[in-house]
Design an enzyme around this catalytic site. Sequence first.
Site, PDB file in Angstrom:
ATOM      1  N   SER A  45       0.788  -1.145  -0.047  1.00  0.00           N
ATOM      2  CA  SER A  45      -0.291  -0.226   0.140  1.00  0.00           C
ATOM      3  C   SER A  45       0.901   1.392  -0.041  1.00  0.00           C
ATOM      4  O   SER A  45       0.148   2.438  -0.337  1.00  0.00           O
ATOM      5  CB  SER A  45      -0.926   0.138   1.279  1.00  0.00           C
ATOM      6  OG  SER A  45      -0.066   0.332   2.434  1.00  0.00           O
ATOM      7  N   ASP A 146     -23.466   0.255   5.160  1.00  0.00           N
ATOM      8  CA  ASP A 146     -22.690   0.454   3.825  1.00  0.00           C
ATOM      9  C   ASP A 146     -23.665   0.803   2.759  1.00  0.00           C
ATOM     10  O   ASP A 146     -24.620   0.203   2.675  1.00  0.00           O
ATOM     11  CB  ASP A 146     -22.212  -0.953   3.685  1.00  0.00           C
ATOM     12  CG  ASP A 146     -21.394  -0.945   2.471  1.00  0.00           C
ATOM     13  OD1 ASP A 146     -21.630  -0.272   1.378  1.00  0.00           O
ATOM     14  OD2 ASP A 146     -20.290  -1.869   2.403  1.00  0.00           O
ATOM     15  N   ARG A 207      -8.885   2.817   6.920  1.00  0.00           N
ATOM     16  CA  ARG A 207      -7.965   3.856   6.314  1.00  0.00           C
ATOM     17  C   ARG A 207      -8.116   5.081   7.213  1.00  0.00           C
ATOM     18  O   ARG A 207      -9.129   5.389   7.475  1.00  0.00           O
ATOM     19  CB  ARG A 207      -8.072   3.987   4.810  1.00  0.00           C
ATOM     20  CG  ARG A 207      -7.742   2.802   3.972  1.00  0.00           C
ATOM     21  CD  ARG A 207      -6.353   3.016   3.985  1.00  0.00           C
ATOM     22  NE  ARG A 207      -5.538   1.855   2.891  1.00  0.00           N
ATOM     23  CZ  ARG A 207      -5.469   0.571   3.224  1.00  0.00           C
ATOM     24  NH1 ARG A 207      -5.448   0.309   4.322  1.00  0.00           N
ATOM     25  NH2 ARG A 207      -4.980  -0.106   2.143  1.00  0.00           N
ATOM     26  N   ASP A 232      -5.381   2.120  14.265  1.00  0.00           N
ATOM     27  CA  ASP A 232      -4.409   1.549  13.576  1.00  0.00           C
ATOM     28  C   ASP A 232      -3.903   2.157  12.369  1.00  0.00           C
ATOM     29  O   ASP A 232      -2.936   2.157  11.852  1.00  0.00           O
ATOM     30  CB  ASP A 232      -4.673  -0.175  13.089  1.00  0.00           C
ATOM     31  CG  ASP A 232      -3.805  -0.716  12.231  1.00  0.00           C
ATOM     32  OD1 ASP A 232      -2.475  -0.962  13.002  1.00  0.00           O
ATOM     33  OD2 ASP A 232      -4.039  -1.243  11.230  1.00  0.00           O
ATOM     34  N   GLU A 237      -0.144   9.208   7.127  1.00  0.00           N
ATOM     35  CA  GLU A 237       0.890   8.154   7.397  1.00  0.00           C
ATOM     36  C   GLU A 237       2.011   8.384   6.430  1.00  0.00           C
ATOM     37  O   GLU A 237       1.838   9.199   5.363  1.00  0.00           O
ATOM     38  CB  GLU A 237       0.121   6.794   7.071  1.00  0.00           C
ATOM     39  CG  GLU A 237      -0.606   6.310   8.181  1.00  0.00           C
ATOM     40  CD  GLU A 237      -1.347   4.652   7.858  1.00  0.00           C
ATOM     41  OE1 GLU A 237      -0.739   4.101   6.954  1.00  0.00           O
ATOM     42  OE2 GLU A 237      -2.463   4.585   8.500  1.00  0.00           O
ATOM     43  N   HIS A 254      -0.519   0.598  11.423  1.00  0.00           N
ATOM     44  CA  HIS A 254      -1.049   0.182  10.428  1.00  0.00           C
ATOM     45  C   HIS A 254      -0.509  -1.351  10.100  1.00  0.00           C
ATOM     46  O   HIS A 254      -0.062  -1.752   9.006  1.00  0.00           O
ATOM     47  CB  HIS A 254      -0.914   1.082   8.899  1.00  0.00           C
ATOM     48  CG  HIS A 254      -1.593   0.518   7.836  1.00  0.00           C
ATOM     49  ND1 HIS A 254      -1.972   1.649   6.730  1.00  0.00           N
ATOM     50  CD2 HIS A 254      -2.232  -0.451   7.378  1.00  0.00           C
ATOM     51  CE1 HIS A 254      -2.629   1.000   5.796  1.00  0.00           C
ATOM     52  NE2 HIS A 254      -2.935  -0.181   6.237  1.00  0.00           N
ATOM     53  N   GLY A 257      -3.534  -5.893   9.676  1.00  0.00           N
ATOM     54  CA  GLY A 257      -3.644  -6.899   8.886  1.00  0.00           C
ATOM     55  C   GLY A 257      -2.494  -7.672   8.602  1.00  0.00           C
ATOM     56  O   GLY A 257      -2.299  -8.894   7.977  1.00  0.00           O
TER      57      GLY A 257
HETATM   58  N1  LIG Z   1      -5.631  -1.762   8.882  1.00  0.00           N
HETATM   59  C1  LIG Z   1      -5.247  -2.975   7.856  1.00  0.00           C
HETATM   60  O1  LIG Z   1      -4.215  -3.349   8.001  1.00  0.00           O
HETATM   61  C2  LIG Z   1      -6.020  -3.166   6.716  1.00  0.00           C
HETATM   62  C3  LIG Z   1      -6.156  -4.474   6.467  1.00  0.00           C
HETATM   63  C4  LIG Z   1      -6.874  -4.786   5.403  1.00  0.00           C
HETATM   64  C5  LIG Z   1      -7.895  -3.806   4.651  1.00  0.00           C
HETATM   65  N2  LIG Z   1      -7.891  -2.489   5.391  1.00  0.00           N
HETATM   66  C6  LIG Z   1      -8.717  -1.438   4.856  1.00  0.00           C
HETATM   67  O2  LIG Z   1     -10.099  -1.754   5.169  1.00  0.00           O
HETATM   68  C7  LIG Z   1     -10.846  -1.640   3.860  1.00  0.00           C
HETATM   69  C8  LIG Z   1     -11.938  -2.512   3.742  1.00  0.00           C
HETATM   70  O3  LIG Z   1     -11.360  -3.868   3.565  1.00  0.00           O
HETATM   71  P1  LIG Z   1     -12.357  -4.931   2.918  1.00  0.00           P
HETATM   72  O4  LIG Z   1     -11.881  -6.002   2.635  1.00  0.00           O
HETATM   73  O5  LIG Z   1     -13.849  -5.424   3.736  1.00  0.00           O
HETATM   74  O6  LIG Z   1     -12.765  -4.031   1.411  1.00  0.00           O
HETATM   75  P2  LIG Z   1     -13.879  -4.580   0.410  1.00  0.00           P
HETATM   76  O7  LIG Z   1     -13.414  -3.856  -0.671  1.00  0.00           O
HETATM   77  O8  LIG Z   1     -14.131  -6.069   0.488  1.00  0.00           O
HETATM   78  O9  LIG Z   1     -15.248  -3.844   1.056  1.00  0.00           O
HETATM   79  C9  LIG Z   1     -15.341  -2.398   1.375  1.00  0.00           C
HETATM   80  C10 LIG Z   1     -16.585  -2.017   1.551  1.00  0.00           C
HETATM   81  O10 LIG Z   1     -16.732  -0.792   2.171  1.00  0.00           O
HETATM   82  C11 LIG Z   1     -18.003  -0.341   1.536  1.00  0.00           C
HETATM   83  N3  LIG Z   1     -18.014   1.232   1.321  1.00  0.00           N
HETATM   84  C12 LIG Z   1     -17.399   2.157   0.315  1.00  0.00           C
HETATM   85  N4  LIG Z   1     -17.652   3.437   0.513  1.00  0.00           N
HETATM   86  C13 LIG Z   1     -18.039   3.300   1.891  1.00  0.00           C
HETATM   87  C14 LIG Z   1     -18.735   4.384   2.692  1.00  0.00           C
HETATM   88  N5  LIG Z   1     -18.501   5.800   2.393  1.00  0.00           N
HETATM   89  N6  LIG Z   1     -19.207   3.887   3.971  1.00  0.00           N
HETATM   90  C15 LIG Z   1     -19.403   2.705   4.202  1.00  0.00           C
HETATM   91  N7  LIG Z   1     -19.114   1.873   3.651  1.00  0.00           N
HETATM   92  C16 LIG Z   1     -18.306   2.138   2.349  1.00  0.00           C
HETATM   93  C17 LIG Z   1     -17.950  -0.815   0.012  1.00  0.00           C
HETATM   94  O11 LIG Z   1     -19.480  -0.800  -0.104  1.00  0.00           O
HETATM   95  C18 LIG Z   1     -17.734  -2.327   0.410  1.00  0.00           C
HETATM   96  O12 LIG Z   1     -18.786  -3.114   0.864  1.00  0.00           O
HETATM   97  C19 LIG Z   1      -9.732  -1.736   2.680  1.00  0.00           C
HETATM   98  O13 LIG Z   1     -10.194  -0.823   1.651  1.00  0.00           O
HETATM   99  C20 LIG Z   1      -8.484  -1.182   3.425  1.00  0.00           C
HETATM  100  O14 LIG Z   1      -8.374   0.007   3.175  1.00  0.00           O
HETATM  101  C21 LIG Z   1      -6.954  -2.109   6.514  1.00  0.00           C
HETATM  102  O1  LIG Z   2      -4.963  -3.123   2.518  1.00  0.00           O
HETATM  103  C1  LIG Z   2      -4.511  -3.764   3.133  1.00  0.00           C
HETATM  104  O2  LIG Z   2      -4.459  -5.087   2.866  1.00  0.00           O
HETATM  105  C2  LIG Z   2      -3.815  -3.476   4.340  1.00  0.00           C
HETATM  106  O3  LIG Z   2      -3.911  -2.274   4.658  1.00  0.00           O
HETATM  107  C3  LIG Z   2      -2.430  -3.949   4.339  1.00  0.00           C
HETATM  108  O4  LIG Z   2      -1.984  -4.577   5.700  1.00  0.00           O
HETATM  109  C4  LIG Z   2      -1.610  -2.672   4.071  1.00  0.00           C
HETATM  110  O5  LIG Z   2      -0.222  -3.362   4.310  1.00  0.00           O
HETATM  111  P1  LIG Z   2       1.068  -2.530   3.666  1.00  0.00           P
HETATM  112  O6  LIG Z   2       0.656  -2.999   2.188  1.00  0.00           O
HETATM  113  O7  LIG Z   2       1.095  -1.222   3.954  1.00  0.00           O
HETATM  114  O8  LIG Z   2       2.164  -3.272   3.876  1.00  0.00           O
END
Ligand SMILES: NC(=O)c1ccc[n+]([C@@H]2O[C@H](COP(=O)([O-])OP(=O)(O)OC[C@H]3O[C@@H](n4cnc5c(N)ncnc54)[C@H](O)[C@@H]3O)[C@@H](O)[C@H]2O)c1
Ligand SMILES: O=C(O)[C@H](O)[C@H](O)COP(=O)(O)O
Length: 377
Positions: A45, A146, A207, A232, A237, A254, A257
């Site tokens: 990312s 959602d 995010r 997280d 960032e 962060h 995951g």
């Molecule tokens: N902190 C981490 O390490 C980490 C790890 C994995 C994912 N993430 C983040 O979490 C997010 C979600 O992951 P996911 O696997 O569920 O993604 P995904 O793409 O499967 O689902 C995202 C969902 O969010 C919904 N959405 C879009 N805009 C929205 C809004 N304004 N309000 C509410 N919901 C909305 C979409 O309709 C969809 O259902 C990812 O996009 C990523 O940025 C962070």
């Molecule tokens: O979007 C994701 O899958 C997570 O935010 C992921 O853990 C980000 O990790 P990075 O790519 O920043 O190492």
Amino acid sequence: MKIIADENMPNAQRLFSGLGDVTLVSGRDLTNDMLADAEVLLVRSVTKVNEALLAGSSIKYVGSATIGTDHIDKSYLAKQGIGFNSAPGCNADAVADYVFSSLAHLYLNKGLNWLDATIGVIGQGNVGKTVAARFVKLGCNVTVYDPLVQSSVTGVTQGTLEEVLGADVVCLHAPLTRTGDYPSFDMINAQSVANLRAGQTIISAGRGGVINEEALMARFDELNGALNLVFDVWHQEPTPNMAFARICDIATPHIAGYSKQGREKGTWQIYEAMCKYFDLNVRSSFSESISRGSIESLSLSKQLSPLEFLSRAMLAIYDPSRDSNRFLRVMTSGQLKPFDWLRKHYVERDEFSTCVISAPSYEQQLMALGFKKAFEK
Ligand SMILES: NC(=O)c1ccc[n+]([C@@H]2O[C@H](COP(=O)([O-])OP(=O)(O)OC[C@H]3O[C@@H](n4cnc5c(N)ncnc54)[C@H](O)[C@@H]3O)[C@@H](O)[C@H]2O)c1
Ligand SMILES: O=C(O)[C@H](O)[C@H](O)COP(=O)(O)O
């Protein structure tokens, strides 16, 4: 075929060297001139993949071993005919483990009875659904928001953003978007934050930028610190606002995951997708690419109350306070690029699903949390 891959992709050398000549690079420092004669770019990312990075290069395919795709200019890739895959769902269980371990921490440290709390989940993609489903299976009252999809999790109530923000425990799992009908950037703005009440818990593992950090700091002060905050992801960032981080119960760089298995699954999904894109033979297997856990089974005292039992089980596999303490220490230690350093030198953890906990009276709850079933051992 020349492949440029982020050095933080586990197994990248082992899997992709069978497909081409792999060069590992620091994803944040990648520049256009480093891609001149490469055909494949594998990122995480921290690399902004856009015209500035790719113009004039011979890149034909980009893989991102992540769930989030806000760092990728997908329309530019499509216009250039460059293939693209991300790794949907790869670390959804890791993030869910982070959420529940943080609640376990809050129970043991502040007495937060989250099992009897009302739960709000924002975003119903792979992560939001995994988190919501675990709460439902534990018998919690769950409302989700959602605007783009109907949740497929049986037992949740679909609510408005305001309703979900009124829950005792609010979990943020929306992607970062700035365009479209429902942009998530600053979606939980100063006005929404001003309505938070004493005792609420906010867990932000989607995010940074979705919730307004300045407003949250102000509300925290107004409520004399009576909010539980687990963060997280950060608006800025890799240089988060440390004054805000310091008021959080759990503050991490962060890494929600970053389970060993979640990161390995990300690489594996991109490896399979790239083989398919170029019509190449898959020469490895999922099982040899994903690690087993280091604690295969555990036994806990039967004397514990249900919440203490579940909390101690989760913290035995992953205690987020270890990452939070390290974050607060290293970010202010004078370490060069501390946020990236913490992520690069992450002490990986296993997922709940790698461990069996023998406790017949808690089997249902342990499985709801994602622990392995005894006979799967
Ligand atoms: N902190 C981490 O390490 C980490 C790890 C994995 C994912 N993430 C983040 O979490 C997010 C979600 O992951 P996911 O696997 O569920 O993604 P995904 O793409 O499967 O689902 C995202 C969902 O969010 C919904 N959405 C879009 N805009 C929205 C809004 N304004 N309000 C509410 N919901 C909305 C979409 O309709 C969809 O259902 C990812 O996009 C990523 O940025 C962070
Ligand atoms: O979007 C994701 O899958 C997570 O935010 C992921 O853990 C980000 O990790 P990075 O790519 O920043 O190492």
